[in-house]
Design a protein around this motif. Structure first.
Motif, PDB file in Angstrom:
ATOM      1  N   GLU A   1       0.828  -1.208   0.000  1.00  0.00           N
ATOM      2  CA  GLU A   1       0.000   0.000   0.000  1.00  0.00           C
ATOM      3  C   GLU A   1       0.861   1.257   0.000  1.00  0.00           C
ATOM      4  O   GLU A   1       0.571   2.226  -0.709  1.00  0.00           O
ATOM      5  N   ASN A   2       1.925   1.227   0.780  1.00  0.00           N
ATOM      6  CA  ASN A   2       2.821   2.386   0.821  1.00  0.00           C
ATOM      7  C   ASN A   2       3.531   2.578  -0.515  1.00  0.00           C
ATOM      8  O   ASN A   2       3.804   3.712  -0.929  1.00  0.00           O
ATOM      9  N   MET A   3       3.817   1.466  -1.193  1.00  0.00           N
ATOM     10  CA  MET A   3       4.456   1.555  -2.510  1.00  0.00           C
ATOM     11  C   MET A   3       3.584   2.340  -3.485  1.00  0.00           C
ATOM     12  O   MET A   3       4.080   3.119  -4.296  1.00  0.00           O
ATOM     13  N   PHE A   4       2.264   2.138  -3.409  1.00  0.00           N
ATOM     14  CA  PHE A   4       1.351   2.763  -4.366  1.00  0.00           C
ATOM     15  C   PHE A   4       0.835   4.124  -3.891  1.00  0.00           C
ATOM     16  O   PHE A   4       0.605   5.022  -4.702  1.00  0.00           O
ATOM     17  N   THR A   5       0.632   4.280  -2.585  1.00  0.00           N
ATOM     18  CA  THR A   5       0.032   5.520  -2.083  1.00  0.00           C
ATOM     19  C   THR A   5       1.046   6.497  -1.524  1.00  0.00           C
ATOM     20  O   THR A   5       0.763   7.693  -1.417  1.00  0.00           O
ATOM     21  N   GLY A   6       2.236   6.014  -1.139  1.00  0.00           N
ATOM     22  CA  GLY A   6       3.250   6.922  -0.594  1.00  0.00           C
ATOM     23  C   GLY A   6       2.854   7.531   0.733  1.00  0.00           C
ATOM     24  O   GLY A   6       3.025   8.739   0.950  1.00  0.00           O
ATOM     25  N   THR A   7       2.324   6.707   1.644  1.00  0.00           N
ATOM     26  CA  THR A   7       1.898   7.208   2.953  1.00  0.00           C
ATOM     27  C   THR A   7       3.014   7.943   3.677  1.00  0.00           C
ATOM     28  O   THR A   7       2.786   8.971   4.319  1.00  0.00           O
ATOM     29  N   THR A   8       4.231   7.438   3.568  1.00  0.00           N
ATOM     30  CA  THR A   8       5.364   8.030   4.298  1.00  0.00           C
ATOM     31  C   THR A   8       6.002   9.209   3.576  1.00  0.00           C
ATOM     32  O   THR A   8       6.881   9.864   4.129  1.00  0.00           O
ATOM     33  N   ASP A   9       5.582   9.479   2.342  1.00  0.00           N
ATOM     34  CA  ASP A   9       6.215  10.555   1.570  1.00  0.00           C
ATOM     35  C   ASP A   9       6.089  11.918   2.241  1.00  0.00           C
ATOM     36  O   ASP A   9       7.032  12.718   2.235  1.00  0.00           O
ATOM     37  N   ALA A  10       4.911  12.210   2.802  1.00  0.00           N
ATOM     38  CA  ALA A  10       4.684  13.535   3.392  1.00  0.00           C
ATOM     39  C   ALA A  10       5.629  13.788   4.558  1.00  0.00           C
ATOM     40  O   ALA A  10       6.169  14.895   4.711  1.00  0.00           O
ATOM     41  N   ALA A  11       5.839  12.775   5.400  1.00  0.00           N
ATOM     42  CA  ALA A  11       6.758  12.933   6.536  1.00  0.00           C
ATOM     43  C   ALA A  11       8.175  13.190   6.052  1.00  0.00           C
ATOM     44  O   ALA A  11       8.881  14.073   6.565  1.00  0.00           O
ATOM     45  N   LEU A  12       8.597  12.441   5.049  1.00  0.00           N
ATOM     46  CA  LEU A  12       9.944  12.620   4.506  1.00  0.00           C
ATOM     47  C   LEU A  12      10.095  13.974   3.831  1.00  0.00           C
ATOM     48  O   LEU A  12      11.129  14.642   3.978  1.00  0.00           O
ATOM     49  N   ARG A  13       9.062  14.400   3.092  1.00  0.00           N
ATOM     50  CA  ARG A  13       9.137  15.698   2.421  1.00  0.00           C
ATOM     51  C   ARG A  13       9.225  16.842   3.425  1.00  0.00           C
ATOM     52  O   ARG A  13       9.934  17.831   3.192  1.00  0.00           O
ATOM     53  N   THR A  14       8.487  16.725   4.532  1.00  0.00           N
ATOM     54  CA  THR A  14       8.529  17.786   5.546  1.00  0.00           C
ATOM     55  C   THR A  14       9.937  17.926   6.115  1.00  0.00           C
ATOM     56  O   THR A  14      10.471  19.040   6.232  1.00  0.00           O
ATOM     57  N   MET A  15      10.545  16.804   6.467  1.00  0.00           N
ATOM     58  CA  MET A  15      11.910  16.858   7.004  1.00  0.00           C
ATOM     59  C   MET A  15      12.895  17.322   5.940  1.00  0.00           C
ATOM     60  O   MET A  15      13.825  18.096   6.224  1.00  0.00           O
TER      61      MET A  15
END
Length: 251
Positions: A121-135
């Protein structure tokens, strides 16, 4: 060289802390290591403890930021810390635009995050992307250079890191221990840009030639030029979007 790990999480024995511990344990004995658990400090604008943390950051050559992803965004512990850093780590001009300060320029940073979301799911939706982008946004604004990142998914029932993830984090730690404080990315960026442009131009010519062949038509100079520019722009936009926005580890 000094490496500082910053834990923006709630549990001292949770997955986020384990990820950070694994990285810091492998930076090499020749390096000085310090770890900060943010909940041990009272962090708010102009707090004395925040000023102490900023001094620690000034002394460190590599920063390792570890924080979980909650509700598809960065954890509140880390977000609060990054929000409060602004006035102590940046210079603002008359227009309110931020500029990095010399003590932070050309240091390196690594990012660690995790989430309950399943790997696929994370591969397709990028759930963790927002946290990484903020940092990423905070670190690059401060003038730091990114050296890597790691993501652990499917953590709801997870109590310890898998052997595979431990190896990945160990390699990241070894990399952190060999980084030098200098802007070694400029030449690399130009080389990457050259190859991106070269590949996009080649693909554009293939598409343009193929379409014209199928249509059995030959365009004049200006129509040929305009079609080339449009196709090239579309392809380049997609590529740059991938490298600047989408390209994050997701498993």
């Amino acid at each position: 060289m000094k490496i500082i790990g910053i834990a923006g999480c709630y549990k001292r024995d949770g997955i986020t802390k384990q990820m950070l511990d694994q990285v810091l344990a492998n930076v090499g004995p020749e390096n000085e290591v310090e770890q900060v658990f943010l909940l041990d400090y009272e962090i708010y604008p102009e707090s004395p403890e925040l000023a102490k943390l900023v001094e620690k950051l000034k002394q460190a050559d590599v920063w390792v930021l570890a924080a979980p992803t909650y509700w598809g965004a960065l954890s509140g512990v880390m977000k609060n810390f990054l929000d409060c850093l602004r006035q102590l780590t940046l210079r603002f001009d008359e227009n309110g635009d931020p500029h990095p300060l010399e003590p932070f320029l050309h240091k390196h940073y690594l990012l660690l995050t995790n989430c309950y979301t399943k790997t696929w799911e994370n591969m397709f939706t990028g759930t963790t992307d927002a946290a990484l982008r903020t940092m990423d946004k905070v670190m690059t604004t401060l003038g730091l250079i990114k050296a890597g990142e790691a993501v652990q998914t499917n953590t709801y029932f997870l109590t310890t890191l898998s052997a595979k993830k431990q190896v990945e984090l160990s390699h990241l730690g070894q990399k952190a221990g060999t980084l030098q404080r200098k802007d070694d990315q400029t030449v690399k960026r130009y080389i990457e840009l050259f190859f991106i442009v070269a590949v996009m131009a080649f693909i554009t010519m293939l598409i343009q030639t193929g379409v014209l062949h199928l249509l059995g038509q030959t365009l004049g100079f200006w129509n040929n030029y305009i079609s080339f520019v449009v196709i090239f722009f579309i392809l380049l936009s997609i590529t740059l979007h991938f490298f600047t926005v989408v390209k994050h580890k997701r498993k």
